[in-house]
Design an enzyme around this catalytic site. Structure first.
Site, PDB file in Angstrom:
ATOM      1  N   ARG A 126     -49.263 -63.428 -23.610  1.00  0.00           N
ATOM      2  CA  ARG A 126     -50.330 -64.463 -23.982  1.00  0.00           C
ATOM      3  C   ARG A 126     -49.783 -65.858 -23.572  1.00  0.00           C
ATOM      4  O   ARG A 126     -48.661 -66.165 -23.331  1.00  0.00           O
ATOM      5  CB  ARG A 126     -50.492 -64.535 -25.476  1.00  0.00           C
ATOM      6  CG  ARG A 126     -50.999 -63.317 -25.979  1.00  0.00           C
ATOM      7  CD  ARG A 126     -51.478 -63.365 -27.550  1.00  0.00           C
ATOM      8  NE  ARG A 126     -51.902 -61.810 -27.648  1.00  0.00           N
ATOM      9  CZ  ARG A 126     -52.813 -61.838 -28.889  1.00  0.00           C
ATOM     10  NH1 ARG A 126     -53.012 -62.793 -29.700  1.00  0.00           N
ATOM     11  NH2 ARG A 126     -53.116 -60.465 -29.088  1.00  0.00           N
ATOM     12  N   GLU A 145     -53.298 -41.045 -42.446  1.00  0.00           N
ATOM     13  CA  GLU A 145     -54.755 -41.383 -42.377  1.00  0.00           C
ATOM     14  C   GLU A 145     -55.073 -42.627 -41.786  1.00  0.00           C
ATOM     15  O   GLU A 145     -54.398 -43.564 -41.899  1.00  0.00           O
ATOM     16  CB  GLU A 145     -55.207 -41.319 -43.986  1.00  0.00           C
ATOM     17  CG  GLU A 145     -55.054 -39.868 -44.443  1.00  0.00           C
ATOM     18  CD  GLU A 145     -55.877 -38.756 -43.782  1.00  0.00           C
ATOM     19  OE1 GLU A 145     -57.045 -39.111 -43.213  1.00  0.00           O
ATOM     20  OE2 GLU A 145     -55.133 -37.572 -43.602  1.00  0.00           O
ATOM     21  N   ASP A 181     -55.579 -57.442 -36.705  1.00  0.00           N
ATOM     22  CA  ASP A 181     -56.257 -58.009 -35.439  1.00  0.00           C
ATOM     23  C   ASP A 181     -57.226 -58.841 -35.765  1.00  0.00           C
ATOM     24  O   ASP A 181     -57.979 -58.702 -36.766  1.00  0.00           O
ATOM     25  CB  ASP A 181     -56.424 -56.607 -34.694  1.00  0.00           C
ATOM     26  CG  ASP A 181     -56.595 -56.926 -33.180  1.00  0.00           C
ATOM     27  OD1 ASP A 181     -56.238 -57.975 -32.810  1.00  0.00           O
ATOM     28  OD2 ASP A 181     -57.260 -56.027 -32.442  1.00  0.00           O
ATOM     29  N   ASN A 229     -47.338 -58.961 -26.811  1.00  0.00           N
ATOM     30  CA  ASN A 229     -48.174 -60.167 -27.076  1.00  0.00           C
ATOM     31  C   ASN A 229     -47.495 -61.346 -26.172  1.00  0.00           C
ATOM     32  O   ASN A 229     -47.811 -62.452 -26.217  1.00  0.00           O
ATOM     33  CB  ASN A 229     -47.937 -60.575 -28.566  1.00  0.00           C
ATOM     34  CG  ASN A 229     -48.876 -59.460 -29.198  1.00  0.00           C
ATOM     35  OD1 ASN A 229     -48.857 -59.340 -30.427  1.00  0.00           O
ATOM     36  ND2 ASN A 229     -50.160 -59.266 -28.570  1.00  0.00           N
ATOM     37  N   ILE A 237     -54.154 -47.698 -31.166  1.00  0.00           N
ATOM     38  CA  ILE A 237     -52.795 -47.827 -32.098  1.00  0.00           C
ATOM     39  C   ILE A 237     -52.084 -49.152 -31.365  1.00  0.00           C
ATOM     40  O   ILE A 237     -51.027 -49.654 -32.046  1.00  0.00           O
ATOM     41  CB  ILE A 237     -52.089 -46.514 -31.938  1.00  0.00           C
ATOM     42  CG1 ILE A 237     -52.737 -45.342 -32.461  1.00  0.00           C
ATOM     43  CG2 ILE A 237     -50.611 -46.387 -32.414  1.00  0.00           C
ATOM     44  CD1 ILE A 237     -53.185 -45.438 -33.793  1.00  0.00           C
ATOM     45  N   SER A 238     -52.286 -49.416 -29.982  1.00  0.00           N
ATOM     46  CA  SER A 238     -51.680 -50.527 -29.584  1.00  0.00           C
ATOM     47  C   SER A 238     -50.084 -50.397 -29.705  1.00  0.00           C
ATOM     48  O   SER A 238     -49.367 -51.332 -29.791  1.00  0.00           O
ATOM     49  CB  SER A 238     -52.080 -51.876 -29.988  1.00  0.00           C
ATOM     50  OG  SER A 238     -53.466 -51.948 -29.670  1.00  0.00           O
ATOM     51  N   GLY A 285     -57.991 -64.184 -33.239  1.00  0.00           N
ATOM     52  CA  GLY A 285     -58.498 -65.193 -32.177  1.00  0.00           C
ATOM     53  C   GLY A 285     -60.042 -65.172 -32.194  1.00  0.00           C
ATOM     54  O   GLY A 285     -60.663 -66.316 -32.123  1.00  0.00           O
ATOM     55  N   ARG A 286     -60.686 -63.961 -32.375  1.00  0.00           N
ATOM     56  CA  ARG A 286     -62.300 -63.839 -32.207  1.00  0.00           C
ATOM     57  C   ARG A 286     -62.665 -64.493 -33.604  1.00  0.00           C
ATOM     58  O   ARG A 286     -63.696 -65.106 -33.608  1.00  0.00           O
ATOM     59  CB  ARG A 286     -62.664 -62.331 -32.337  1.00  0.00           C
ATOM     60  CG  ARG A 286     -62.600 -61.949 -31.099  1.00  0.00           C
ATOM     61  CD  ARG A 286     -62.693 -60.288 -30.867  1.00  0.00           C
ATOM     62  NE  ARG A 286     -61.526 -59.716 -31.437  1.00  0.00           N
ATOM     63  CZ  ARG A 286     -61.054 -58.330 -31.506  1.00  0.00           C
ATOM     64  NH1 ARG A 286     -62.135 -57.663 -31.747  1.00  0.00           N
ATOM     65  NH2 ARG A 286     -60.001 -57.906 -31.918  1.00  0.00           N
TER      66      ARG A 286
HETATM   67  C1  IPE Z   1     -52.045 -55.443 -31.851  1.00  0.00           C
HETATM   68  O1  IPE Z   1     -53.007 -56.353 -31.637  1.00  0.00           O
HETATM   69  C2  IPE Z   1     -50.646 -56.335 -32.058  1.00  0.00           C
HETATM   70  C3  IPE Z   1     -50.669 -57.183 -33.349  1.00  0.00           C
HETATM   71  C4  IPE Z   1     -51.380 -57.167 -34.247  1.00  0.00           C
HETATM   72  C5  IPE Z   1     -49.386 -57.941 -33.553  1.00  0.00           C
HETATM   73  P1  IPE Z   1     -53.287 -56.921 -29.921  1.00  0.00           P
HETATM   74  O2  IPE Z   1     -54.445 -57.647 -30.106  1.00  0.00           O
HETATM   75  O3  IPE Z   1     -52.185 -57.441 -29.430  1.00  0.00           O
HETATM   76  O4  IPE Z   1     -53.766 -55.294 -29.381  1.00  0.00           O
HETATM   77  P2  IPE Z   1     -54.669 -55.239 -28.236  1.00  0.00           P
HETATM   78  O5  IPE Z   1     -54.360 -55.923 -27.138  1.00  0.00           O
HETATM   79  O6  IPE Z   1     -56.153 -55.519 -28.594  1.00  0.00           O
HETATM   80  O7  IPE Z   1     -54.560 -53.560 -27.981  1.00  0.00           O
HETATM   81  C1  IPE Z   2     -54.100 -60.756 -34.205  1.00  0.00           C
HETATM   82  O1  IPE Z   2     -55.182 -61.373 -33.648  1.00  0.00           O
HETATM   83  C2  IPE Z   2     -52.679 -61.287 -34.050  1.00  0.00           C
HETATM   84  C3  IPE Z   2     -51.828 -60.810 -33.099  1.00  0.00           C
HETATM   85  C4  IPE Z   2     -51.920 -59.959 -32.214  1.00  0.00           C
HETATM   86  C5  IPE Z   2     -50.412 -61.632 -33.202  1.00  0.00           C
HETATM   87  P1  IPE Z   2     -55.372 -61.600 -32.193  1.00  0.00           P
HETATM   88  O2  IPE Z   2     -54.824 -62.763 -31.820  1.00  0.00           O
HETATM   89  O3  IPE Z   2     -55.155 -60.235 -31.363  1.00  0.00           O
HETATM   90  O4  IPE Z   2     -56.969 -61.706 -32.223  1.00  0.00           O
HETATM   91  P2  IPE Z   2     -57.917 -61.177 -31.239  1.00  0.00           P
HETATM   92  O5  IPE Z   2     -57.842 -59.807 -31.199  1.00  0.00           O
HETATM   93  O6  IPE Z   2     -57.659 -62.052 -29.892  1.00  0.00           O
HETATM   94  O7  IPE Z   2     -59.295 -61.664 -31.844  1.00  0.00           O
HETATM   95 MG    MG Z   3     -56.151 -58.533 -30.855  1.00  0.00          MG
END
Ligand code: IPE
Ligand code: IPE
Ligand code: MG
Length: 247
Positions: A79, A214, A28, A76, A202-203, A31-32
């Protein structure tokens, strides 16, 4: 401490006899990572693929037997279409360039998730990658693509119901049998779950399988996740006392 020194220290501290067998990762923060650099989000995903390459290599080197990477969740799809399309272009690119390295490292690729709903070219890329590596005997690399744990559990329930209806399922369903109906059927549960980017949830990932894993969290965004982070997670794992409800 210099990174080289830190890596050396961790290397000495990690015990070879207690490497987690199965490591699962919620990758994760792509994007940020990008937005903080004034870049479009997809640049974070592009960089994230580089981290996948290095992490697969590092896990295999450490002696981890199963690595499960959460790459795209059933949620996802919400998005923007341009981001979804970009994400869907990555598996093809990854296998195109990484297959020789996966073969060299004896890695066996598998897909977990509802593959049928992925675009045809993604299905093909993953299928070809799995086919090409199916006889490899080293680390198993599960890509969770269009994966959602609740949907995985319901799929198991519905498959069991269908078998019960057809008369091929007799008696009660126990944990062992139920596990065999999940995408992770023949694999042990994760010993260690890593989530990057500071989120501690855990998403919808491996809800059944993570029952006694763990958990290890880091603020690092996925593109910045390094060998040192991985080693720190394993080192911390080795300090935990797993009780499984016992004393
Ligand atoms: C979890 O990340 C899914 C993947 C890493 C593929 P997300 O960025 O989608 O999760 P949330 O929305 O922050 O819970
Ligand atoms: C993880 O990074 C990749 C996927 C979930 C596909 P993100 O795209 O969720 O990045 P953030 O959480 O928005 O920073
Ligand atoms: Mg994310």
């Amino acid at each position: 401490m210099e990174p080289e020194q830190r890596e050396q220290k961790l290397k000495e501290a990690i015990k070879a006899e207690n490497i987690p067998h199965h490591v699962a990762v919620i990758m994760d923060g792509n994007g940020r990572w990008a937005v903080e650099r004034g870049l479009p989000r997809h640049e974070g995903h592009r960089q994230g693929v580089e981290t996948v390459r290095s992490t697969v290599r590092n896990c295999s080197e450490l002696g981890i037997k199963v690595l499960t990477l959460f790459a795209f969740s059933t949620e996802n799809w919400q998005r923007p279409i341009s981001e979804v399309n970009f994400l869907m272009s990555l598996p093809g690119k990854y296998f195109e360039t990484e297959l020789p390295e996966l073969m060299r490292n004896n890695v066996q690729v598998r897909l977990i998730g509802d593959g049928k709903k992925l675009p045809g070219r993604v299905q093909k890329a993953v299928k070809d990658g799995s086919e090409a590596t199916k006889d490899n005997t080293g680390m198993i690399l599960n890509f969770a693509l269009n994966y959602g744990s609740r949907s995985e559990i319901l799929r198991a329930v519905n498959n069991l119901l269908a078998e019960a209806k057809a008369g091929s399922l007799k008696g009660k369903v126990d944990e062992k049998l139920f596990s065999r109906y999940l995408y992770t059927a023949d694999l042990p549960d994760p010993d260690l779950l890593i989530r990057t980017s500071g989120e501690q949830r855990i998403s919808n990932f491996l809800l059944w399988q993570l029952a006694y894993s763990e958990l290890w969290f880091t603020d690092a965004y996925w593109p910045d996740f390094s060998k040192i982070h991985l080693m720190e997670a394993v080192y911390e794992y080795q300090k935990r006392k797993r009780r499984f409800g016992s004393v």
